[in-house]
Design a protein around this motif. Structure first.
Motif, mmCIF file in Angstrom:
data_model
loop_
_atom_site.group_PDB
_atom_site.id
_atom_site.type_symbol
_atom_site.label_atom_id
_atom_site.label_comp_id
_atom_site.label_asym_id
_atom_site.label_seq_id
_atom_site.Cartn_x
_atom_site.Cartn_y
_atom_site.Cartn_z
ATOM 1 N N MET A 1 0.687 -1.287 0.049
ATOM 2 C CA MET A 1 -0.068 -0.048 -0.102
ATOM 3 C C MET A 1 0.823 1.297 -0.080
ATOM 4 O O MET A 1 0.605 2.008 -0.775
ATOM 5 N N GLU A 2 2.058 1.334 0.628
ATOM 6 C CA GLU A 2 2.844 2.468 0.898
ATOM 7 C C GLU A 2 3.395 2.829 -0.343
ATOM 8 O O GLU A 2 3.418 3.808 -0.942
ATOM 9 N N ASP A 3 3.479 1.623 -1.415
ATOM 10 C CA ASP A 3 4.295 1.849 -2.572
ATOM 11 C C ASP A 3 3.511 2.542 -3.511
ATOM 12 O O ASP A 3 3.827 3.454 -4.412
ATOM 13 N N LEU A 4 2.063 1.951 -3.429
ATOM 14 C CA LEU A 4 0.989 3.105 -4.497
ATOM 15 C C LEU A 4 0.882 4.329 -3.956
ATOM 16 O O LEU A 4 0.767 5.047 -4.854
ATOM 17 N N LYS A 5 0.931 4.731 -2.538
ATOM 18 C CA LYS A 5 0.939 6.128 -2.260
ATOM 19 C C LYS A 5 2.038 6.864 -2.758
ATOM 20 O O LYS A 5 1.765 8.085 -2.858
ATOM 21 N N ASN A 6 3.174 6.223 -3.145
ATOM 22 C CA ASN A 6 4.428 6.886 -3.682
ATOM 23 C C ASN A 6 4.394 6.830 -5.139
ATOM 24 O O ASN A 6 5.287 7.583 -5.622
ATOM 25 N N LYS A 7 3.434 6.661 -5.668
ATOM 26 C CA LYS A 7 3.290 6.456 -7.235
ATOM 27 C C LYS A 7 3.114 7.825 -7.795
ATOM 28 O O LYS A 7 2.082 8.590 -7.306
ATOM 29 N N LYS A 8 3.692 8.192 -8.830
ATOM 30 C CA LYS A 8 3.319 9.583 -9.571
ATOM 31 C C LYS A 8 1.935 9.361 -9.854
ATOM 32 O O LYS A 8 1.710 8.647 -10.845
ATOM 33 N N ILE A 9 1.185 10.553 -9.818
ATOM 34 C CA ILE A 9 -0.144 10.216 -10.244
ATOM 35 C C ILE A 9 -0.004 11.049 -11.821
ATOM 36 O O ILE A 9 -1.009 10.686 -12.535
ATOM 37 N N GLU A 11 2.818 12.907 -14.927
ATOM 38 C CA GLU A 11 4.242 13.501 -15.242
ATOM 39 C C GLU A 11 4.200 14.961 -15.173
ATOM 40 O O GLU A 11 5.376 15.403 -14.886
ATOM 41 N N CYS A 12 3.364 15.555 -15.407
ATOM 42 C CA CYS A 12 3.191 16.688 -15.551
ATOM 43 C C CYS A 12 3.573 17.683 -14.240
ATOM 44 O O CYS A 12 4.430 18.383 -14.291
ATOM 45 N N GLY A 13 3.157 17.085 -13.195
ATOM 46 C CA GLY A 13 3.337 17.778 -11.738
ATOM 47 C C GLY A 13 4.394 17.007 -10.883
ATOM 48 O O GLY A 13 4.763 17.822 -9.831
ATOM 49 N N GLU A 14 4.728 16.048 -11.235
ATOM 50 C CA GLU A 14 5.728 15.044 -10.531
ATOM 51 C C GLU A 14 5.203 14.718 -8.979
ATOM 52 O O GLU A 14 6.022 14.470 -8.070
ATOM 53 N N THR A 16 2.983 12.863 -6.248
ATOM 54 C CA THR A 16 2.631 11.365 -5.870
ATOM 55 C C THR A 16 1.182 11.327 -5.564
ATOM 56 O O THR A 16 0.483 12.457 -5.430
ATOM 57 N N ILE A 17 0.456 10.094 -5.478
ATOM 58 C CA ILE A 17 -0.865 9.903 -5.006
ATOM 59 C C ILE A 17 -0.976 10.562 -3.605
ATOM 60 O O ILE A 17 -2.012 11.302 -3.494
ATOM 61 N N GLN A 18 -0.218 10.234 -2.741
ATOM 62 C CA GLN A 18 -0.299 10.829 -1.607
ATOM 63 C C GLN A 18 -0.185 12.408 -1.450
ATOM 64 O O GLN A 18 -1.062 13.210 -0.664
ATOM 65 N N GLU A 19 0.623 12.781 -2.198
ATOM 66 C CA GLU A 19 0.763 14.435 -2.207
ATOM 67 C C GLU A 19 -0.633 15.060 -2.686
ATOM 68 O O GLU A 19 -1.031 16.298 -2.271
ATOM 69 N N ALA A 20 -1.045 14.614 -3.958
ATOM 70 C CA ALA A 20 -2.305 14.964 -4.474
ATOM 71 C C ALA A 20 -3.347 14.705 -3.564
ATOM 72 O O ALA A 20 -4.297 15.860 -3.299
ATOM 73 N N VAL A 21 -3.414 13.761 -2.747
ATOM 74 C CA VAL A 21 -4.489 13.608 -1.618
ATOM 75 C C VAL A 21 -4.433 14.559 -0.808
ATOM 76 O O VAL A 21 -5.266 15.319 -0.418
ATOM 77 N N ASN A 22 -3.170 14.778 -0.417
ATOM 78 C CA ASN A 22 -2.801 16.028 0.716
ATOM 79 C C ASN A 22 -3.370 17.393 0.228
ATOM 80 O O ASN A 22 -4.068 18.140 0.790
ATOM 81 N N ILE A 23 -2.940 17.573 -1.278
ATOM 82 C CA ILE A 23 -3.460 18.832 -1.770
ATOM 83 C C ILE A 23 -5.146 18.895 -1.571
ATOM 84 O O ILE A 23 -5.724 19.695 -1.436
ATOM 85 N N PHE A 24 -5.699 17.879 -2.196
ATOM 86 C CA PHE A 24 -7.210 18.071 -2.538
ATOM 87 C C PHE A 24 -7.747 18.168 -1.224
ATOM 88 O O PHE A 24 -8.895 18.657 -0.908
ATOM 89 N N GLN A 25 -7.350 17.390 0.043
ATOM 90 C CA GLN A 25 -7.922 17.698 1.383
ATOM 91 C C GLN A 25 -7.528 18.949 1.869
ATOM 92 O O GLN A 25 -8.615 19.314 2.923
ATOM 93 N N LYS A 35 -6.964 20.531 -9.378
ATOM 94 C CA LYS A 35 -6.250 19.642 -10.508
ATOM 95 C C LYS A 35 -4.798 20.404 -10.754
ATOM 96 O O LYS A 35 -3.827 19.951 -10.758
ATOM 97 N N LYS A 36 -5.172 21.894 -10.967
ATOM 98 C CA LYS A 36 -4.003 22.834 -11.317
ATOM 99 C C LYS A 36 -3.003 22.770 -10.259
ATOM 100 O O LYS A 36 -1.585 22.989 -10.376
ATOM 101 N N LEU A 37 -3.483 22.748 -8.877
ATOM 102 C CA LEU A 37 -2.442 22.585 -7.885
ATOM 103 C C LEU A 37 -1.549 21.342 -7.771
ATOM 104 O O LEU A 37 -0.522 21.367 -7.396
ATOM 105 N N VAL A 38 -2.098 20.267 -8.456
ATOM 106 C CA VAL A 38 -1.430 18.949 -8.186
ATOM 107 C C VAL A 38 -0.489 18.985 -9.547
ATOM 108 O O VAL A 38 0.665 18.500 -9.395
ATOM 109 N N THR A 39 -1.069 19.415 -10.841
ATOM 110 C CA THR A 39 -0.232 18.983 -12.102
ATOM 111 C C THR A 39 0.696 20.414 -12.678
ATOM 112 O O THR A 39 1.333 20.154 -13.043
ATOM 113 N N GLY A 40 0.020 21.377 -12.184
ATOM 114 C CA GLY A 40 0.616 22.667 -12.619
ATOM 115 C C GLY A 40 0.504 22.947 -14.051
ATOM 116 O O GLY A 40 1.026 23.843 -14.712
ATOM 117 N N CYS A 41 -0.743 22.277 -14.722
ATOM 118 C CA CYS A 41 -0.944 22.526 -15.970
ATOM 119 C C CYS A 41 -2.360 22.527 -16.341
ATOM 120 O O CYS A 41 -3.117 22.034 -15.481
#
Length: 80
Positions: A1-9, A11-14, A16-25, A35-41
């Motif tokens: 599970m921890e590996d999945l959290k560290n997977k890049k969601i 390529e645009c924003g570099e 991870t899934i966990q970083e995206a979760v934190n941003i969305f929360q 979405k732009k906060l996560v990807t930057g595009c």
């Protein structure tokens, strides 16, 4: 599970899934702006996994395996 959290969601924003979760929360912005906060595009390359993750965060349950599957499917489509 921890590996999945560290997977890049995406390529645009570099991010991870966990970083995206934190941003969305941490935001009450609608999907398009969050979405732009996560990807930057504004690209739509990672729309499916990001929208699914956004909805999961909003609902309160995150299925990391499903998000990982959507990311892999997206990457396969982009390579093909």
């Amino acid at each position: 599970m921890e590996d999945l959290k560290n997977k890049k969601i995406c390529e645009c924003g570099e991010k991870t899934i966990q970083e995206a979760v934190n941003i969305f929360q941490g935001t009450d912005l609608p999907y398009k702006k969050a979405k732009k906060l996560v990807t930057g595009c504004s690209k739509t390359c990672c729309r499916k996994p990001l929208m699914a993750l956004y909805n999961m965060v909003d609902f309160g349950f995150i299925d990391y395996e499903e998000i990982s599957f959507l990311i892999d499917a997206m990457n396969d489509r982009l390579k093909g």
